[in-house]
Write a protein that holds these residues in place. Structure first.
Motif, PDB file in Angstrom:
ATOM      1  N   THR A   1       1.376   4.892   6.311  1.00  0.00           N
ATOM      2  CA  THR A   1       0.983   4.246   5.059  1.00  0.00           C
ATOM      3  C   THR A   1      -0.290   3.432   5.223  1.00  0.00           C
ATOM      4  N   GLY A   2      -0.445   2.770   6.360  1.00  0.00           N
ATOM      5  CA  GLY A   2      -1.633   1.963   6.582  1.00  0.00           C
ATOM      6  C   GLY A   2      -1.381   0.891   7.619  1.00  0.00           C
ATOM      7  N   PHE A   3      -2.247  -0.104   7.643  1.00  0.00           N
ATOM      8  CA  PHE A   3      -2.124  -1.206   8.590  1.00  0.00           C
ATOM      9  C   PHE A   3      -2.415  -2.512   7.871  1.00  0.00           C
ATOM     10  N   LEU A   4      -1.862  -3.588   8.396  1.00  0.00           N
ATOM     11  CA  LEU A   4      -2.043  -4.911   7.802  1.00  0.00           C
ATOM     12  C   LEU A   4      -3.490  -5.363   7.988  1.00  0.00           C
ATOM     13  N   ALA A   5      -4.235  -5.445   6.895  1.00  0.00           N
ATOM     14  CA  ALA A   5      -5.643  -5.857   6.952  1.00  0.00           C
ATOM     15  C   ALA A   5      -5.749  -7.287   7.466  1.00  0.00           C
TER      16      ALA A   5
ATOM     17  N   VAL B   1       3.996   1.427   8.858  1.00  0.00           N
ATOM     18  CA  VAL B   1       2.926   0.444   8.687  1.00  0.00           C
ATOM     19  C   VAL B   1       2.700  -0.237  10.030  1.00  0.00           C
ATOM     20  N   PHE B   2       1.446  -0.347  10.451  1.00  0.00           N
ATOM     21  CA  PHE B   2       1.126  -0.984  11.727  1.00  0.00           C
ATOM     22  C   PHE B   2       0.619  -2.409  11.506  1.00  0.00           C
TER      23      PHE B   2
ATOM     24  N   PRO C   1      -6.312   0.011   4.968  1.00  0.00           N
ATOM     25  CA  PRO C   1      -5.951  -1.400   5.144  1.00  0.00           C
ATOM     26  C   PRO C   1      -5.081  -1.863   3.980  1.00  0.00           C
ATOM     27  N   LEU C   2      -4.029  -2.593   4.295  1.00  0.00           N
ATOM     28  CA  LEU C   2      -3.093  -3.074   3.286  1.00  0.00           C
ATOM     29  C   LEU C   2      -3.094  -4.601   3.262  1.00  0.00           C
TER      30      LEU C   2
ATOM     31  N   PRO D   1      -1.365  -8.281   2.700  1.00  0.00           N
ATOM     32  CA  PRO D   1      -0.013  -8.731   3.047  1.00  0.00           C
ATOM     33  C   PRO D   1       1.017  -8.410   1.960  1.00  0.00           C
ATOM     34  N   ARG D   2       0.649  -8.579   0.705  1.00  0.00           N
ATOM     35  CA  ARG D   2       1.595  -8.276  -0.377  1.00  0.00           C
ATOM     36  C   ARG D   2       1.993  -6.801  -0.354  1.00  0.00           C
ATOM     37  N   GLN D   3       1.036  -5.913  -0.069  1.00  0.00           N
ATOM     38  CA  GLN D   3       1.351  -4.485  -0.006  1.00  0.00           C
ATOM     39  C   GLN D   3       2.262  -4.173   1.178  1.00  0.00           C
ATOM     40  N   VAL D   4       2.020  -4.829   2.303  1.00  0.00           N
ATOM     41  CA  VAL D   4       2.895  -4.630   3.457  1.00  0.00           C
ATOM     42  C   VAL D   4       4.308  -5.069   3.123  1.00  0.00           C
ATOM     43  N   GLY D   5       4.427  -6.200   2.429  1.00  0.00           N
ATOM     44  CA  GLY D   5       5.750  -6.659   2.012  1.00  0.00           C
ATOM     45  C   GLY D   5       6.431  -5.669   1.095  1.00  0.00           C
TER      46      GLY D   5
END
Length: 460
Positions: free
Chosen positions: A336-340, A311-312, A253-254, A256-260
């Motif tokens: 990489t992961g998904f938006l938590a 990223v999902f 789980p990522l 929002p800042r990590q997804v950005g």
């Protein structure tokens, strides 16, 4: 006797657990990567999975043979011509495997791939003739396999024709046909049915491809209906040929800042929610591939690069995890992961969002009348375009949009159409990524419905 079909609905794949409960022995044919269902069925039925049979080196999904062998100690069997880079027992045409009263007989049926083999099933407790055939990727319900994923396509088509006429169609008319794919798979033609099985006699009588007895005509028609080749089939074949793949991919789980940060670093952001939810608000630059419709994995394979992080984004964490499972099934592993917390968490933190305008097909007609210069982009396949398209529309299949199609002005609105509105959703998001400023997602129908509204269509 034990016989169970297990389907992977997103990819249109079918696998089988077969065996004899009294002998306590079973085999899995063409296993998918997620193997829990086979282990659970085997425990429930009180049998041990001793063998894994592959009809061929698959080109559309990652096999679970390595994971099954690791979990059960089963021996993997594949035709000698496959020559994989993992420990296995090769077989030849006519080889038989005994599982109690069940005899599994190998029928070498090259064409889709040189090593392709179907398996005839004989229940010796009831009779000597095959009661079923696991036809793999040679004969489907309503169609046959595509011939262009391993060898020169006309040679492959000739191989399929001979395998049908010399092997499968010599089986009794009462013999059941259980294919390796159902409708929607990339390994077959447009005539594939969603029905899970058939019989040799029914297919002989009603499968239009089997009515073509002349080999040259069979080849010509097989090649004429070929769609574009799946983009990553060579990578999937390489994974399936070994070494054995036993591990999955952990997705995290990522925030929002990590997804950005991932997005800024070049990761592909894939939004798996419905197209309506995507159109209402999405992360800028994200690609819309709804997961609630069949074919998510196949569409993702067209868009994703094996060397690009993914990223999902879903409605929640479960969406993200499920999307990752479907991605691994088609050989994508740089996840990489998904938006938590899903898209809600992105919006709660005040991050920027984009929207996509939705236009009903009937309203589009009025807009075209009011603005004849409105740009239209048809994103269907070539055969669909040739059969009838809107005069003056631009054309680019949705999966080929990696830049703005030539002749389109990025500063002016572009209305995107397909056959129904589903492919247009993905195409509209790809156009935005390519620099188009205003994209209109046409919903409520597509080009065929445009003609039914009395609007003009022209044939290529």
């Amino acid at each position: 006797m034990i016989f169970r079909q297990i389907t992977h609905d997103d990819l249109g794949c079918a696998s089988y657990l077969i065996g004899d409960e009294h002998a306590g022995a079973a085999a899995v044919v063409d296993p998918r990567f997620e193997i829990d269902v086979y282990l659970e069925l085997a425990r429930y039925m009180g049998v041990h999975i001793e063998h894994v049979l592959e009809t061929h080196d698959h080109a559309d999904h990652v096999s679970g043979h390595g994971r099954l062998a690791a979990a059960t100690g089963a021996t993997i069997h594949v035709h000698r011509q496959a020559a994989p880079d993992y420990e296995h027992e090769p077989f030849d045409d006519g080889w038989e495997l005994q599982l109690g009263t069940l005899t599994v007989r190998a029928l070498h049926t090259p064409g889709h791939r040189p090593e392709h083999t179907a398996f005839a099933l004989v229940d010796t407790a009831r009779g000597p003739e095959p009661w079923a055939v696991l036809s793999g990727d040679t004969l489907f319900v309503g169609d046959v396999a595509r011939p262009d994923l391993a060898i020169e396509k006309s040679e492959g088509a000739r191989g399929i024709h001979r395998s049908l006429t010399e092997k499968l169609l010599t089986l009794p008319d009462t013999c059941e046909v259980w294919p390796g794919h159902l409708g929607g798979s990339m390994c077959g033609g447009p005539g594939m049915d969603m029905k899970i099985s058939s019989t040799i006699g029914y297919e002989r009588a009603h499968n239009p491809v089997l009515r073509i007895t002349d080999e040259d005509e069979f080849v010509a028609q097989s090649l004429a209906k070929l769609g574009p080749q799946p983009p990553n089939f060579r990578n999937i074949v390489a994974l399936n040929r070994g070494p054995l793949l036993t591990a999955g991919v952990e997705v995290l789980p990522l925030a929002p800042r990590q997804v950005g940060q991932q997005r800024a670093a070049g990761a592909l952001v894939v939004d798996v929610r419905t197209d309506l939810q995507f159109d209402e608000a999405h992360i800028p630059g994200a690609v819309c591939i709804p997961m609630l419709r069949a074919g998510f994995g196949s569409k993702l394979a067209w868009v994703a690069d094996h060397d690009q992080d993914i990223v999902f984004v879903g409605r929640d964490d479960e969406d993200g995890r499920h999307a990752a499972t479907l991605a691994v099934a088609i050989g994508l592993r740089r996840l990489t992961g998904f938006l938590a917390g899903g898209m809600t968490s992105w919006r709660q933190e005040g991050n920027p969002t984009d929207t996509t305008a939705r236009v009903e097909l009937e309203d589009l007609a009025a807009r075209v009348d009011a603005d004849p210069g409105l740009q239209l982009l048809d994103v269907r396949e070539q055969a669909e375009w040739d059969a009838g398209h809107i005069p003056g529309a631009a054309f680019r299949p949705w999966h080929d949009i990696d830049a703005l199609p030539g002749g389109l002005d990025p500063a002016r609105p572009i209305a995107v159409l397909c056959g129904s509105g589903q492919r247009a959703a993905t195409a509209a998001s790809l156009l935005r990524r390519a620099g188009a400023r205003e994209v209109l997602h046409v919903v409520g129908g597509g080009v065929p419905a445009w003609g039914r509204l009395g609007r003009p269509l022209e044939v290529a």
